[in-house]
Scaffold this motif. Structure first.
Motif, PDB file in Angstrom:
ATOM      1  N   SER A   1       0.824  -1.209   0.000  1.00  0.00           N
ATOM      2  CA  SER A   1       0.000   0.000   0.000  1.00  0.00           C
ATOM      3  C   SER A   1       0.863   1.266   0.000  1.00  0.00           C
ATOM      4  O   SER A   1       1.633   1.497  -0.936  1.00  0.00           O
ATOM      5  CB  SER A   1      -0.970  -0.050   1.191  1.00  0.00           C
ATOM      6  OG  SER A   1      -1.930   0.970   1.114  1.00  0.00           O
TER       7      SER A   1
ATOM      8  N   SER B   1      -0.338  -3.797  -3.876  1.00  0.00           N
ATOM      9  CA  SER B   1      -1.523  -2.946  -3.647  1.00  0.00           C
ATOM     10  C   SER B   1      -1.156  -1.474  -3.455  1.00  0.00           C
ATOM     11  O   SER B   1      -1.689  -0.800  -2.594  1.00  0.00           O
ATOM     12  CB  SER B   1      -2.297  -3.442  -2.407  1.00  0.00           C
ATOM     13  OG  SER B   1      -2.574  -4.810  -2.489  1.00  0.00           O
TER      14      SER B   1
ATOM     15  N   HIS C   1      -1.778  -6.430  -7.539  1.00  0.00           N
ATOM     16  CA  HIS C   1      -2.938  -5.634  -7.106  1.00  0.00           C
ATOM     17  C   HIS C   1      -4.215  -6.453  -7.230  1.00  0.00           C
ATOM     18  O   HIS C   1      -4.422  -7.140  -8.237  1.00  0.00           O
ATOM     19  CB  HIS C   1      -3.066  -4.375  -7.967  1.00  0.00           C
ATOM     20  CG  HIS C   1      -3.509  -3.169  -7.205  1.00  0.00           C
ATOM     21  ND1 HIS C   1      -2.670  -2.119  -6.898  1.00  0.00           N
ATOM     22  CD2 HIS C   1      -4.706  -2.845  -6.661  1.00  0.00           C
ATOM     23  CE1 HIS C   1      -3.326  -1.197  -6.210  1.00  0.00           C
ATOM     24  NE2 HIS C   1      -4.570  -1.623  -6.057  1.00  0.00           N
TER      25      HIS C   1
ATOM     26  N   ASP D   1      -9.859  -4.145  -4.810  1.00  0.00           N
ATOM     27  CA  ASP D   1      -9.280  -3.243  -3.806  1.00  0.00           C
ATOM     28  C   ASP D   1     -10.135  -1.981  -3.697  1.00  0.00           C
ATOM     29  O   ASP D   1     -10.313  -1.261  -4.677  1.00  0.00           O
ATOM     30  CB  ASP D   1      -7.853  -2.881  -4.220  1.00  0.00           C
ATOM     31  CG  ASP D   1      -7.052  -2.228  -3.107  1.00  0.00           C
ATOM     32  OD1 ASP D   1      -7.646  -1.463  -2.320  1.00  0.00           O
ATOM     33  OD2 ASP D   1      -5.839  -2.457  -3.043  1.00  0.00           O
TER      34      ASP D   1
ATOM     35  N   TYR E   1      -7.812  -0.555  -8.070  1.00  0.00           N
ATOM     36  CA  TYR E   1      -7.013  -1.372  -8.983  1.00  0.00           C
ATOM     37  C   TYR E   1      -6.426  -0.549 -10.134  1.00  0.00           C
ATOM     38  O   TYR E   1      -5.276  -0.756 -10.532  1.00  0.00           O
ATOM     39  CB  TYR E   1      -7.898  -2.500  -9.532  1.00  0.00           C
ATOM     40  CG  TYR E   1      -7.259  -3.340 -10.608  1.00  0.00           C
ATOM     41  CD1 TYR E   1      -6.360  -4.351 -10.279  1.00  0.00           C
ATOM     42  CD2 TYR E   1      -7.552  -3.118 -11.955  1.00  0.00           C
ATOM     43  CE1 TYR E   1      -5.770  -5.128 -11.270  1.00  0.00           C
ATOM     44  CE2 TYR E   1      -6.960  -3.883 -12.950  1.00  0.00           C
ATOM     45  CZ  TYR E   1      -6.074  -4.888 -12.602  1.00  0.00           C
ATOM     46  OH  TYR E   1      -5.484  -5.643 -13.583  1.00  0.00           O
TER      47      TYR E   1
ATOM     48  N   HIS F   1      -7.936  -5.123  -0.330  1.00  0.00           N
ATOM     49  CA  HIS F   1      -6.724  -4.407   0.087  1.00  0.00           C
ATOM     50  C   HIS F   1      -6.029  -5.177   1.211  1.00  0.00           C
ATOM     51  O   HIS F   1      -6.016  -4.765   2.368  1.00  0.00           O
ATOM     52  CB  HIS F   1      -7.084  -2.983   0.529  1.00  0.00           C
ATOM     53  CG  HIS F   1      -5.892  -2.073   0.588  1.00  0.00           C
ATOM     54  ND1 HIS F   1      -5.161  -1.731  -0.527  1.00  0.00           N
ATOM     55  CD2 HIS F   1      -5.283  -1.447   1.632  1.00  0.00           C
ATOM     56  CE1 HIS F   1      -4.181  -0.927  -0.171  1.00  0.00           C
ATOM     57  NE2 HIS F   1      -4.221  -0.745   1.133  1.00  0.00           N
TER      58      HIS F   1
END
Length: 255
Positions: free
Chosen positions: A127, A162, A194, A198, A203, A231
Motif C-alpha cells: 500500500s 496494492s 494488485h 481493492d 485497482y 486491500h
C-alpha cells in the motif's frame, strides 16, 4: 519470537520533525545474499512486517522492517497514525507530499547503506509502503531525490503490493532527459501486484502505475492482477513474490 529477530531503536527525524519509529530486523537463516527493506501500510508498524517476512521461505534474505513516523494524515481528516508521507485522496490529480516522500526514501536508503558490498539490496512494501518502494525506484533511476540530493543506493529489486506510483505524471520526461537514468530504469526488476476488488487503493491506480513505469523506460516491470482480492495480501501472492525474488536475485533457494 525467533532469535533471528533484532529490534533497533527509533532513529532519524524527517524535515518536519516527525520521528521514525522502531526498526525490526529478521536475520537470514542461510548464507546472506540479499537485504530487503519491507515497508508497512498506513497505520501499521515494522513489527507486523517482520512477522510476515519471517514466515516466507527466503533463508538468504535479511529483512529490515522500519516503522513510519506518526503524523496527521489528510485522508483521515488529520487523524494521527504511522504514515510514510501525507496523503489525501488517491486520484489522478492528487498532490504528492514530496517532502515526506524524500524524507522516508532517505531514511530507508540510510538503513541500506551499511550493507556489505557483495549483498544485493532491494525495497518492497504494501500500500503506502509500496508507494515509497516505487518512489525509491524512481530516485534510483534518476540518481537523485526530489530535492536534488544524490540517491546513494544501487537497487536490485523492487516489490509493490496494492500500491501506487507517486509522481507518475512527470516521470517519463525526467528519465528521457538522461542516458544514465534510462539505463538504470531499464535494468531494475520491479514486480507489482494488485487485487481487482481493492476498495482502498483502486485497482486502476496499480495498473496505471505499472503502465507509467513501462512508458518511462522501466523495461523489467511485471504487473500481476489478482481476481477478487481486496486491500490485503494472500499466500498465493506472497508465494509469487518469493519465487520472483529467488529468481531475480539469483538466490540459492532453500539451502
Amino acid at each position: 519470537m525467533s532469535y533471528s529477530h533484532q529490534s533497533m531503536g527509533s532513529g532519524s527525524r524527517n524535515a518536519r520533525g516527525y520521528e521514525f519509529g522502531r526498526t525490526y530486523v529478521v536475520r537470514p537463516k542461510g548464507k546472506h545474499q540479499a537485504t530487503l527493506i519491507w515497508l508497512h501500510g498506513l497505520g501499521d508498524n515494522g513489527s507486523s512486517s517482520s512477522q510476515l517476512m519471517e514466515s516466507l521461505h527466503l533463508p538468504n534474505i535479511k529483512w529490515i522492517c522500519p516503522t513510519a513516523p506518526s503524523r496527521p494524515v489528510t485522508s483521515l481528516g488529520g487523524f494521527t497514525c504511522t504514515a510514510w508521507f501525507d496523503v489525501g485522496e488517491i486520484s489522478e490529480d492528487s498532490h504528492d507530499d514530496l517532502e515526506g516522500l524524500d524524507a522516508s526514501a532517505s531514511h530507508i536508503a540510510n538503513l541500506l547503506s551499511a550493507e556489505p558490498p557483495d549483498v544485493k539490496v532491494g525495497i518492497g512494501g504494501f500500500s503506502m509502503g509500496a508507494a515509497i518502494a516505487l518512489y525509491s525506484a524512481t530516485c534510483y533511476a534518476l540518481g537523485r531525490y526530489g530535492t536534488g540530493h544524490a540517491y546513494p543506493i544501487n537497487l536490485r529489486a523492487v516489490v509493490g503490493l496494492s500500491g501506487w506510483l507517486p509522481g507518475w505524471k512527470s516521470l517519463k520526461s525526467k528519465i528521457e532527459c538522461s542516458y544514465e537514468a534510462a539505463r538504470r530504469a531499464s535494468s531494475l526488476p520491479i514486480i507489482l501486484t494488485h487485487g481487482n476488488s481493492d476498495d482502498v487503493v483502486p485497482y486502476r491506480f496499480g495498473e496505471k502505475s505499472a503502465q507509467s513505469l513501462g512508458m518511462a523506460g522501466f523495461r523489467q516491470v511485471i504487473f500481476k492482477p489478482y481476481e477478487g482480492l481486496g486491500h490485503y495480501t494472500v499466500p498465493k501472492e506472497m508465494d509469487e513474490v518469493v519465487h520472483w525474488l529467488t529468481t531475480r536475485l539469483g538466490l540459492e533457494g532453500s539451502h
